[in-house]
Design a protein around this motif. Structure first.
Motif, PDB file in Angstrom:
ATOM      1  N   ARG A  20      14.611 -74.062  37.345  1.00 33.28           N
ATOM      2  CA  ARG A  20      15.666 -75.463  37.563  1.00 33.28           C
ATOM      3  C   ARG A  20      15.566 -75.443  39.306  1.00 33.28           C
ATOM      4  N   VAL A  21      15.494 -76.636  39.750  1.00 36.27           N
ATOM      5  CA  VAL A  21      15.253 -76.709  41.235  1.00 36.27           C
ATOM      6  C   VAL A  21      16.148 -77.654  42.053  1.00 36.27           C
ATOM      7  N   PHE A  22      16.902 -77.543  43.045  1.00 40.73           N
ATOM      8  CA  PHE A  22      17.445 -78.439  44.004  1.00 40.73           C
ATOM      9  C   PHE A  22      16.563 -78.712  45.244  1.00 40.73           C
ATOM     10  N   TYR A  23      16.103 -79.903  45.386  1.00 36.06           N
ATOM     11  CA  TYR A  23      15.393 -80.378  46.718  1.00 36.06           C
ATOM     12  C   TYR A  23      16.312 -81.096  47.499  1.00 36.06           C
ATOM     13  N   GLN A  24      16.540 -80.230  48.725  1.00 34.94           N
ATOM     14  CA  GLN A  24      17.465 -80.629  49.766  1.00 34.94           C
ATOM     15  C   GLN A  24      16.586 -81.535  50.604  1.00 34.94           C
ATOM     16  N   VAL A  25      17.116 -82.628  50.548  1.00 37.96           N
ATOM     17  CA  VAL A  25      16.644 -83.605  51.555  1.00 37.96           C
ATOM     18  C   VAL A  25      17.305 -83.442  53.052  1.00 37.96           C
ATOM     19  N   TRP A  26      18.410 -83.611  52.917  1.00 35.84           N
ATOM     20  CA  TRP A  26      19.379 -83.364  54.191  1.00 35.84           C
ATOM     21  C   TRP A  26      20.522 -82.572  54.164  1.00 35.84           C
ATOM     22  N   ASP A  27      20.909 -81.964  55.337  1.00 34.24           N
ATOM     23  CA  ASP A  27      22.014 -80.997  55.005  1.00 34.24           C
ATOM     24  C   ASP A  27      23.440 -81.718  55.371  1.00 34.24           C
ATOM     25  N   ASP A  28      23.560 -82.757  56.222  1.00 32.56           N
ATOM     26  CA  ASP A  28      24.946 -83.380  56.585  1.00 32.56           C
ATOM     27  C   ASP A  28      24.846 -84.895  56.797  1.00 32.56           C
ATOM     28  N   PRO A  29      24.964 -85.478  55.602  1.00 31.06           N
ATOM     29  CA  PRO A  29      25.485 -85.186  54.307  1.00 31.06           C
ATOM     30  C   PRO A  29      24.479 -84.494  53.839  1.00 31.06           C
ATOM     31  N   LEU A  30      24.812 -83.698  52.663  1.00 31.59           N
ATOM     32  CA  LEU A  30      23.895 -83.089  51.656  1.00 31.59           C
ATOM     33  C   LEU A  30      23.310 -84.077  50.823  1.00 31.59           C
ATOM     34  N   MET A  31      21.930 -84.102  50.897  1.00 25.29           N
ATOM     35  CA  MET A  31      21.319 -85.367  50.188  1.00 25.29           C
ATOM     36  C   MET A  31      19.992 -84.458  49.253  1.00 25.29           C
ATOM     37  N   THR A  32      19.729 -85.475  48.196  1.00 19.86           N
ATOM     38  CA  THR A  32      18.744 -84.767  47.354  1.00 19.86           C
ATOM     39  C   THR A  32      17.881 -86.062  46.853  1.00 19.86           C
ATOM     40  N   LEU A  33      17.034 -85.980  45.910  1.00 24.60           N
ATOM     41  CA  LEU A  33      16.444 -87.111  45.196  1.00 24.60           C
ATOM     42  C   LEU A  33      16.465 -86.876  43.634  1.00 24.60           C
ATOM     43  N   ASN A  34      16.548 -88.370  43.157  1.00 20.42           N
ATOM     44  CA  ASN A  34      16.740 -88.259  41.755  1.00 20.42           C
ATOM     45  C   ASN A  34      15.051 -88.377  40.989  1.00 20.42           C
ATOM     46  N   ARG A  35      15.334 -88.930  39.832  1.00 21.38           N
ATOM     47  CA  ARG A  35      13.798 -88.494  39.087  1.00 21.38           C
ATOM     48  C   ARG A  35      12.755 -89.638  39.410  1.00 21.38           C
ATOM     49  N   ASP A  36      13.418 -90.889  40.202  1.00 22.16           N
ATOM     50  CA  ASP A  36      12.718 -91.940  40.508  1.00 22.16           C
ATOM     51  C   ASP A  36      11.867 -91.796  41.872  1.00 22.16           C
ATOM     52  N   ASN A  37      10.883 -90.659  41.955  1.00 18.76           N
ATOM     53  CA  ASN A  37      10.203 -90.638  43.213  1.00 18.76           C
ATOM     54  C   ASN A  37       9.018 -89.633  42.990  1.00 18.76           C
ATOM     55  N   VAL A  38       8.109 -89.921  43.862  1.00 19.82           N
ATOM     56  CA  VAL A  38       6.961 -88.930  43.686  1.00 19.82           C
ATOM     57  C   VAL A  38       7.156 -87.428  43.557  1.00 19.82           C
ATOM     58  N   PHE A  39       8.012 -87.004  44.421  1.00 15.79           N
ATOM     59  CA  PHE A  39       8.201 -85.515  44.526  1.00 15.79           C
ATOM     60  C   PHE A  39       9.169 -85.030  43.291  1.00 15.79           C
ATOM     61  N   SER A  40       9.782 -85.788  42.628  1.00 15.50           N
ATOM     62  CA  SER A  40      10.326 -85.267  41.443  1.00 15.50           C
ATOM     63  C   SER A  40       9.332 -85.041  40.413  1.00 15.50           C
ATOM     64  N   GLU A  41       8.270 -85.908  40.325  1.00 19.55           N
ATOM     65  CA  GLU A  41       7.250 -85.869  39.648  1.00 19.55           C
ATOM     66  C   GLU A  41       6.292 -84.251  39.707  1.00 19.55           C
ATOM     67  N   VAL A  42       6.275 -84.183  41.031  1.00 18.84           N
ATOM     68  CA  VAL A  42       5.541 -83.053  41.618  1.00 18.84           C
ATOM     69  C   VAL A  42       6.328 -81.618  41.043  1.00 18.84           C
ATOM     70  N   ILE A  43       7.698 -81.633  41.090  1.00 14.94           N
ATOM     71  CA  ILE A  43       8.421 -80.693  40.495  1.00 14.94           C
ATOM     72  C   ILE A  43       8.084 -80.473  39.032  1.00 14.94           C
ATOM     73  N   GLY A  44       8.192 -81.535  38.370  1.00 11.15           N
ATOM     74  CA  GLY A  44       7.799 -81.545  36.808  1.00 11.15           C
ATOM     75  C   GLY A  44       6.397 -80.999  36.647  1.00 11.15           C
ATOM     76  N   LEU A  45       5.416 -81.553  37.572  1.00 15.27           N
ATOM     77  CA  LEU A  45       4.095 -80.963  37.131  1.00 15.27           C
ATOM     78  C   LEU A  45       4.049 -79.619  37.302  1.00 15.27           C
ATOM     79  N   CYS A  46       4.897 -78.818  38.173  1.00 17.01           N
ATOM     80  CA  CYS A  46       5.077 -77.482  38.528  1.00 17.01           C
ATOM     81  C   CYS A  46       5.752 -76.747  37.448  1.00 17.01           C
ATOM     82  N   GLY A  47       6.327 -77.334  36.461  1.00 15.71           N
ATOM     83  CA  GLY A  47       7.094 -76.894  35.624  1.00 15.71           C
ATOM     84  C   GLY A  47       8.489 -76.589  35.908  1.00 15.71           C
ATOM     85  N   GLY A  48       8.964 -77.274  36.925  1.00 12.47           N
ATOM     86  CA  GLY A  48      10.274 -77.198  37.351  1.00 12.47           C
ATOM     87  C   GLY A  48      10.943 -78.234  36.886  1.00 12.47           C
TER      88      GLY A  48
END
Length: 282
Positions: free
Chosen positions: A160-188
């Motif tokens: 289970r992975v949290f990808y931190q895009v930015w810290d103030d405000p705290l931001m992340t990414l949902n599934r609709d992007n390339v890097f979320s696919e990368v997380i998945g191909l790594c078994g994340g």
């Protein structure tokens, strides 16, 4: 690619056809990832203008600049007499790209949203450049590298992975992007994949509740932001957080994970190794 009367036609990332009467010889690139894709497609020597942070490969650093992602020098672009302009669909201001359209110069809008879009983009640019063989070699190599990572890691026990895009405000990414696919191909598993905004703002409490096994962020590559990228030290006070307790706080060169280019395979390989390390620390 369709060939009629020696013209070249491909579909860009907006779904619009882009037609050239002959292979492009003078290209303006309006995003760093576009510059990388053009080089991969065999067209690096044909780029006559580009924007700030177009720094890879090294040869790209000597290309004349025509602005950045906030403002473009339209007069300078026109003076370069391009026969093709490749635009970043969401990174270049719509007002200025509308002015470019009005000039009658063919525009190719680039916005790779999925891993498969990267080799497809290389092939399309190769078609417009008349460098299909070079482009195909690069797109095939990327596809092969991604497939190898997927075969090695995707079916391993999930992390289970949290990808931190930015810290103030705290931001992340949902599934609709390339890097979320990368997380998945790594078994994340992206713990905020289901959020509605593409770049959601989340609370510290939401991250603690999700209790990710690994926290990942981009570290400064050549594309340094206006201020240092967020460090992950903020999480160390939460010693019960699994990612903290097991030492699974990871930083990866932002140029390798934020740009949809062939180098994303290198960033993916790093993430896969990091997540595999997290598995070994269970």
């Amino acid at each position: 690619m369709n060939q009629a009367h020696a013209s070249l036609t491909v579909t860009d990332d907006t779904g619009a056809p882009v037609t050239l009467p002959a292979p492009a010889t003078r290209v303006v690139s309006l995003a760093p990832h576009v510059t990388e894709l053009l080089y991969a497609a065999g067209g690096g020597a044909r780029i006559v203008g580009t924007v700030s942070y177009s720094d890879y490969p090294k040869e790209a650093q000597s290309i004349p600049r025509v602005g950045d992602n906030k403002a473009l020098d339209l007069e300078r672009i026109v003076a370069l007499h391009p026969d093709l302009i490749v635009v970043w669909r969401h990174g270049n201001a719509a007002r200025q790209t509308d002015k470019l359209k009005a000039l009658g110069i063919p525009l190719f809008f680039s916005e790779p949203k999925h891993l498969a879009d990267i080799p497809a983009s290389i092939d399309k640019l190769g078609a417009l450049l008349g460098t299909e063989d070079t482009a195909r070699a690069a797109s095939t190599a990327f596809t092969r590298d991604i497939a190898a990572l997927r075969a090695k890691y995707a079916q391993l026990p999930p992390v289970r992975v949290f990808y931190q895009v930015w810290d103030d405000p705290l931001m992340t990414l949902n599934r609709d992007n390339v890097f979320s696919e990368v997380i998945g191909l790594c078994g994340g598993v992206n713990v905020f994949a289901a959020e509605a905004p593409r770049v959601p703002t989340v609370s510290t409490e939401a991250v603690l509740a999700a209790n990710p096994e690994a926290i990942v962020t981009a570290t400064p590559g050549a594309t340094k932001p206006d201020r240092p990228l967020p460090a992950l030290d903020r999480w160390k006070q939460w010693t019960s957080l699994t990612a903290v307790a097991r030492g699974n706080l990871f930083g990866i060169d932002g140029d390798l994970i934020n740009r949809p280019t062939p180098r994303l395979a290198l960033g993916a390989a790093q993430l896969c190794r990091d997540l595999d390390g997290a598995r070994k620390r269970r």
